[in-house]
Design a protein around this motif. Sequence first.
Motif, PDB file in Angstrom:
ATOM      1  N   MET A 313      -2.149  -6.745  -7.564  1.00  0.00           N
ATOM      2  CA  MET A 313      -1.185  -7.227  -6.575  1.00  0.00           C
ATOM      3  C   MET A 313      -0.478  -8.496  -7.078  1.00  0.00           C
ATOM      4  O   MET A 313       0.757  -8.622  -6.974  1.00  0.00           O
ATOM      5  CB  MET A 313      -1.903  -7.521  -5.253  1.00  0.00           C
ATOM      6  N   ILE A 314      -1.250  -9.438  -7.630  1.00  0.00           N
ATOM      7  CA  ILE A 314      -0.647 -10.666  -8.155  1.00  0.00           C
ATOM      8  C   ILE A 314       0.237 -10.343  -9.360  1.00  0.00           C
ATOM      9  O   ILE A 314       1.302 -10.940  -9.551  1.00  0.00           O
ATOM     10  CB  ILE A 314      -1.761 -11.664  -8.543  1.00  0.00           C
ATOM     11  N   MET A 315      -0.192  -9.385 -10.164  1.00  0.00           N
ATOM     12  CA  MET A 315       0.614  -8.976 -11.319  1.00  0.00           C
ATOM     13  C   MET A 315       1.966  -8.414 -10.868  1.00  0.00           C
ATOM     14  O   MET A 315       3.006  -8.656 -11.500  1.00  0.00           O
ATOM     15  CB  MET A 315      -0.151  -7.926 -12.116  1.00  0.00           C
ATOM     16  N   GLU A 316       1.973  -7.669  -9.766  1.00  0.00           N
ATOM     17  CA  GLU A 316       3.233  -7.155  -9.220  1.00  0.00           C
ATOM     18  C   GLU A 316       4.165  -8.289  -8.835  1.00  0.00           C
ATOM     19  O   GLU A 316       5.379  -8.221  -9.072  1.00  0.00           O
ATOM     20  CB  GLU A 316       2.950  -6.257  -8.013  1.00  0.00           C
ATOM     21  N   CYS A 317       3.596  -9.350  -8.258  1.00  0.00           N
ATOM     22  CA  CYS A 317       4.432 -10.521  -7.943  1.00  0.00           C
ATOM     23  C   CYS A 317       4.977 -11.124  -9.237  1.00  0.00           C
ATOM     24  O   CYS A 317       6.127 -11.577  -9.284  1.00  0.00           O
ATOM     25  CB  CYS A 317       3.610 -11.566  -7.183  1.00  0.00           C
ATOM     26  N   GLY A 318       4.154 -11.124 -10.287  1.00  0.00           N
ATOM     27  CA  GLY A 318       4.569 -11.710 -11.552  1.00  0.00           C
ATOM     28  C   GLY A 318       5.722 -10.987 -12.212  1.00  0.00           C
ATOM     29  O   GLY A 318       6.473 -11.595 -12.993  1.00  0.00           O
ATOM     30  N   VAL A 319       5.898  -9.702 -11.935  1.00  0.00           N
ATOM     31  CA  VAL A 319       7.027  -8.965 -12.513  1.00  0.00           C
ATOM     32  C   VAL A 319       8.216  -8.928 -11.552  1.00  0.00           C
ATOM     33  O   VAL A 319       9.201  -8.228 -11.803  1.00  0.00           O
ATOM     34  CB  VAL A 319       6.639  -7.528 -12.917  1.00  0.00           C
ATOM     35  N   GLY A 320       8.113  -9.652 -10.436  1.00  0.00           N
ATOM     36  CA  GLY A 320       9.232  -9.721  -9.494  1.00  0.00           C
ATOM     37  C   GLY A 320       9.214  -8.663  -8.419  1.00  0.00           C
ATOM     38  O   GLY A 320      10.117  -8.620  -7.583  1.00  0.00           O
ATOM     39  N   ALA A 321       8.182  -7.805  -8.415  1.00  0.00           N
ATOM     40  CA  ALA A 321       8.102  -6.745  -7.404  1.00  0.00           C
ATOM     41  C   ALA A 321       7.374  -7.287  -6.174  1.00  0.00           C
ATOM     42  O   ALA A 321       6.291  -6.811  -5.805  1.00  0.00           O
ATOM     43  CB  ALA A 321       7.395  -5.524  -7.984  1.00  0.00           C
ATOM     44  N   PHE A 322       7.957  -8.278  -5.519  1.00  0.00           N
ATOM     45  CA  PHE A 322       7.309  -8.929  -4.380  1.00  0.00           C
ATOM     46  C   PHE A 322       7.025  -7.942  -3.254  1.00  0.00           C
ATOM     47  O   PHE A 322       5.948  -7.916  -2.671  1.00  0.00           O
ATOM     48  CB  PHE A 322       8.200 -10.073  -3.865  1.00  0.00           C
ATOM     49  N   SER A 323       8.028  -7.142  -2.919  1.00  0.00           N
ATOM     50  CA  SER A 323       7.858  -6.220  -1.799  1.00  0.00           C
ATOM     51  C   SER A 323       6.828  -5.141  -2.131  1.00  0.00           C
ATOM     52  O   SER A 323       6.105  -4.677  -1.244  1.00  0.00           O
ATOM     53  CB  SER A 323       9.195  -5.571  -1.446  1.00  0.00           C
ATOM     54  N   LEU A 324       6.758  -4.743  -3.396  1.00  0.00           N
ATOM     55  CA  LEU A 324       5.749  -3.754  -3.792  1.00  0.00           C
ATOM     56  C   LEU A 324       4.346  -4.334  -3.620  1.00  0.00           C
ATOM     57  O   LEU A 324       3.404  -3.614  -3.276  1.00  0.00           O
ATOM     58  CB  LEU A 324       5.969  -3.322  -5.239  1.00  0.00           C
ATOM     59  N   ALA A 325       4.208  -5.643  -3.849  1.00  0.00           N
ATOM     60  CA  ALA A 325       2.909  -6.292  -3.627  1.00  0.00           C
ATOM     61  C   ALA A 325       2.506  -6.210  -2.154  1.00  0.00           C
ATOM     62  O   ALA A 325       1.326  -6.036  -1.836  1.00  0.00           O
ATOM     63  CB  ALA A 325       2.967  -7.746  -4.081  1.00  0.00           C
ATOM     64  N   VAL A 326       3.485  -6.323  -1.251  1.00  0.00           N
ATOM     65  CA  VAL A 326       3.182  -6.195   0.182  1.00  0.00           C
ATOM     66  C   VAL A 326       2.724  -4.773   0.495  1.00  0.00           C
ATOM     67  O   VAL A 326       1.744  -4.561   1.223  1.00  0.00           O
ATOM     68  CB  VAL A 326       4.417  -6.567   1.024  1.00  0.00           C
ATOM     69  N   TYR A 327       3.430  -3.799  -0.066  1.00  0.00           N
ATOM     70  CA  TYR A 327       2.998  -2.407   0.122  1.00  0.00           C
ATOM     71  C   TYR A 327       1.603  -2.188  -0.449  1.00  0.00           C
ATOM     72  O   TYR A 327       0.754  -1.520   0.154  1.00  0.00           O
ATOM     73  CB  TYR A 327       3.997  -1.456  -0.541  1.00  0.00           C
ATOM     74  N   HIS A 328       1.360  -2.790  -1.606  1.00  0.00           N
ATOM     75  CA  HIS A 328       0.057  -2.641  -2.256  1.00  0.00           C
ATOM     76  C   HIS A 328      -1.058  -3.226  -1.387  1.00  0.00           C
ATOM     77  O   HIS A 328      -2.115  -2.607  -1.220  1.00  0.00           O
ATOM     78  CB  HIS A 328       0.083  -3.358  -3.617  1.00  0.00           C
ATOM     79  N   LEU A 329      -0.817  -4.418  -0.821  1.00  0.00           N
ATOM     80  CA  LEU A 329      -1.875  -5.029  -0.005  1.00  0.00           C
ATOM     81  C   LEU A 329      -2.128  -4.218   1.270  1.00  0.00           C
ATOM     82  O   LEU A 329      -3.272  -4.147   1.756  1.00  0.00           O
ATOM     83  CB  LEU A 329      -1.551  -6.495   0.293  1.00  0.00           C
ATOM     84  N   ILE A 330      -1.087  -3.579   1.804  1.00  0.00           N
ATOM     85  CA  ILE A 330      -1.288  -2.734   2.992  1.00  0.00           C
ATOM     86  C   ILE A 330      -2.087  -1.480   2.630  1.00  0.00           C
ATOM     87  O   ILE A 330      -3.080  -1.138   3.285  1.00  0.00           O
ATOM     88  CB  ILE A 330       0.061  -2.344   3.605  1.00  0.00           C
ATOM     89  N   ALA A 331      -1.655  -0.808   1.547  1.00  0.00           N
ATOM     90  CA  ALA A 331      -2.334   0.423   1.136  1.00  0.00           C
ATOM     91  C   ALA A 331      -3.778   0.136   0.739  1.00  0.00           C
ATOM     92  O   ALA A 331      -4.712   0.855   1.138  1.00  0.00           O
ATOM     93  CB  ALA A 331      -1.580   1.067  -0.034  1.00  0.00           C
ATOM     94  N   HIS A 332      -3.970  -0.928  -0.030  1.00  0.00           N
ATOM     95  CA  HIS A 332      -5.327  -1.275  -0.446  1.00  0.00           C
ATOM     96  C   HIS A 332      -6.180  -1.677   0.754  1.00  0.00           C
ATOM     97  O   HIS A 332      -7.368  -1.343   0.823  1.00  0.00           O
ATOM     98  CB  HIS A 332      -5.285  -2.408  -1.470  1.00  0.00           C
ATOM     99  N   GLY A 333      -5.583  -2.403   1.711  1.00  0.00           N
ATOM    100  CA  GLY A 333      -6.336  -2.824   2.883  1.00  0.00           C
ATOM    101  C   GLY A 333      -6.856  -1.633   3.679  1.00  0.00           C
ATOM    102  O   GLY A 333      -8.026  -1.596   4.062  1.00  0.00           O
ATOM    103  N   LEU A 334      -6.007  -0.650   3.902  1.00  0.00           N
ATOM    104  CA  LEU A 334      -6.436   0.534   4.647  1.00  0.00           C
ATOM    105  C   LEU A 334      -7.491   1.321   3.869  1.00  0.00           C
ATOM    106  O   LEU A 334      -8.493   1.782   4.430  1.00  0.00           O
ATOM    107  CB  LEU A 334      -5.222   1.424   4.946  1.00  0.00           C
ATOM    108  N   PHE A 335      -7.261   1.454   2.568  1.00  0.00           N
ATOM    109  CA  PHE A 335      -8.194   2.210   1.723  1.00  0.00           C
ATOM    110  C   PHE A 335      -9.557   1.533   1.663  1.00  0.00           C
ATOM    111  O   PHE A 335     -10.602   2.153   1.876  1.00  0.00           O
ATOM    112  CB  PHE A 335      -7.585   2.342   0.326  1.00  0.00           C
ATOM    113  N   LYS A 336      -9.550   0.211   1.376  1.00  0.00           N
ATOM    114  CA  LYS A 336     -10.830  -0.487   1.194  1.00  0.00           C
ATOM    115  C   LYS A 336     -11.559  -0.681   2.533  1.00  0.00           C
ATOM    116  O   LYS A 336     -12.794  -0.626   2.578  1.00  0.00           O
ATOM    117  CB  LYS A 336     -10.564  -1.831   0.517  1.00  0.00           C
ATOM    118  N   GLY A 337     -10.800  -0.875   3.619  1.00  0.00           N
ATOM    119  CA  GLY A 337     -11.436  -0.971   4.922  1.00  0.00           C
ATOM    120  C   GLY A 337     -12.166   0.322   5.273  1.00  0.00           C
ATOM    121  O   GLY A 337     -13.296   0.298   5.778  1.00  0.00           O
TER     122      GLY A 337
END
Length: 559
Positions: A313-337
């Motif tokens: 997720m932090i790596m996505e922010c590092g390449v400028g894909a900020f919004s993709l990081a938000v999608y990633h944290l949502i998808a990962h949150g649902l999956f890991k929960g």
Amino acid sequence: MEQLVALVVLVPLAGAVVAHLSAPRLHRASARISVLAALATFAVATSLLGFAIAGLPAGEIRFGPSWGTLWFDPLSSLMAFVVSGISLIVHVYSLRYMAEERGYSRFFVLLGLMTAALLLMVTSGDLITLLVAWHLIGVLLYFLLGQDSSSDTAYRYAAWTLMTYRFGDLPLLLAAGLLYQAFDSWSLSTIFSGLTATPDLETVFGLPLAETVAALIALSAFARSAQFLLHTWLPYTMSGPTPVSALMHAGIVNAGGFLINRFAPLFVTTDGVLHWIFVVGLLTAVIGSVLMLAQNDIKKALGYSTMGQMGFMIMECGVGAFSLAVYHLIAHGLFKGTLFLGAGGVISEARQDDGVPKDDLYTFVVERRPARRRQPWLLMAAITLVVPVTILVLAHWLVANDFFQKQGAVVLLFFGWVTGAQLIFATYRMRTENIWRLMGMILFSFTIVVVGYTLISHAFDVFLYPDPEFRSAIYNAAGIDIFWFDTLVILMTLVVVLGWLVTYYAEQNGRGGEGRLSTLWLAFYTLVAREFFVAGIYARLSDFLVRLATRLNVMLRWS
């Protein structure tokens, strides 16, 4: 609208207060008040997200002249929806799971307060409100992780988590002070407007303001999202209740990605900060994934899995894909929960296993599984190349004409290619009666994942950052020289292909080459099994500090 923004924070807070006051009279039934409050909060957050999707412009509600501001925008409405949804699931799950635990009513009060603090964080519109919420989350997590007051282990690692969080709070506190000194305001909207108008401001010691503050905010995000060297609190907090682990891994640990997105207008004005954010995220993703594979404890493996995902997720922010990081944290949150809440059932099923070792003779004689059938290696290798190239061309055609020029998108597609190829390689080694049906399903899943990631990333980009110039500015801030970018991509591709060839060679030659590499492999496995000695180093450092403090205490007493 302003009333809804206030309600999304006040409803869980009021639910926690009422549950606490009614606990002496209602006893365990007071927990249902917290669940009803969580349900009402989710309804309010859903309404907010609906208004944001409908295109309602961003707005603020102020409770004080200089601080106490709540902010309504696409990011805050989306995060409020996610936080309240996960909180509702955890509330309902905890009704039965925590029924036999001591401090049942207290647990639900803390859960309601944590929900309110998280929602205050994602809707905060000024630095003081953000700092208060940021600090409260760490304190409340300490009490939730130490719910079992009879467990020394739970308290020890809850305290370790609190210390790491306090260490991570300091950079954010310094960044807030520097921003206030520069703009004489705590308001985020005022600060972002000032940064856009004067991006070259300097701060103390002649340091560039934007780069200095961005680096401090990134450090704070690293501590909250368990990046490498600040990660040890995450896999060692498994002594806490399972609902807390689910809430922590599904929501709290994602705060780093949210923080970087909240300060996106700041990172746009920086030069080079996103590059080392990418490096830290990449290092964390690789190390977390490797450590996950070496664990024999299911919860600890999930903890290191989360660390790897946070690195990605932090790596996505590092390449400028900020919004993709938000999608990633949502998808990962649902999956890991889901994984944490279902871990108990998996362990229960495992305990009912007959314990008979599964080997080739057993599966052939008893289970009568079909013999292994494999497809040609070259066919598998060709599939791993054809799919990403096809997707790249389709993305260029359907999503954006300049897709080839977006370095962040190419980097993420590169990682998607590596992951998908690894998945296909694993499939190549699987047993199945119908290899083509399995291959078809895997190929379909791979395509859906990569295409979905590309299209959803574009949709999140448009929703969170509707200004196309701002979206381009984010990617430009993360860009590097095209020569070095192409060189790195080619180098990494060669390393990955070389790894596949080595794996293929080892597969074909069985254990023939094991003797030559056994010493090196054993040393590497020891390093991984000891978790790179990071926890041990921290333990020694902690003992040294305790001894030093004791000696100083004795010396000062006698002086």
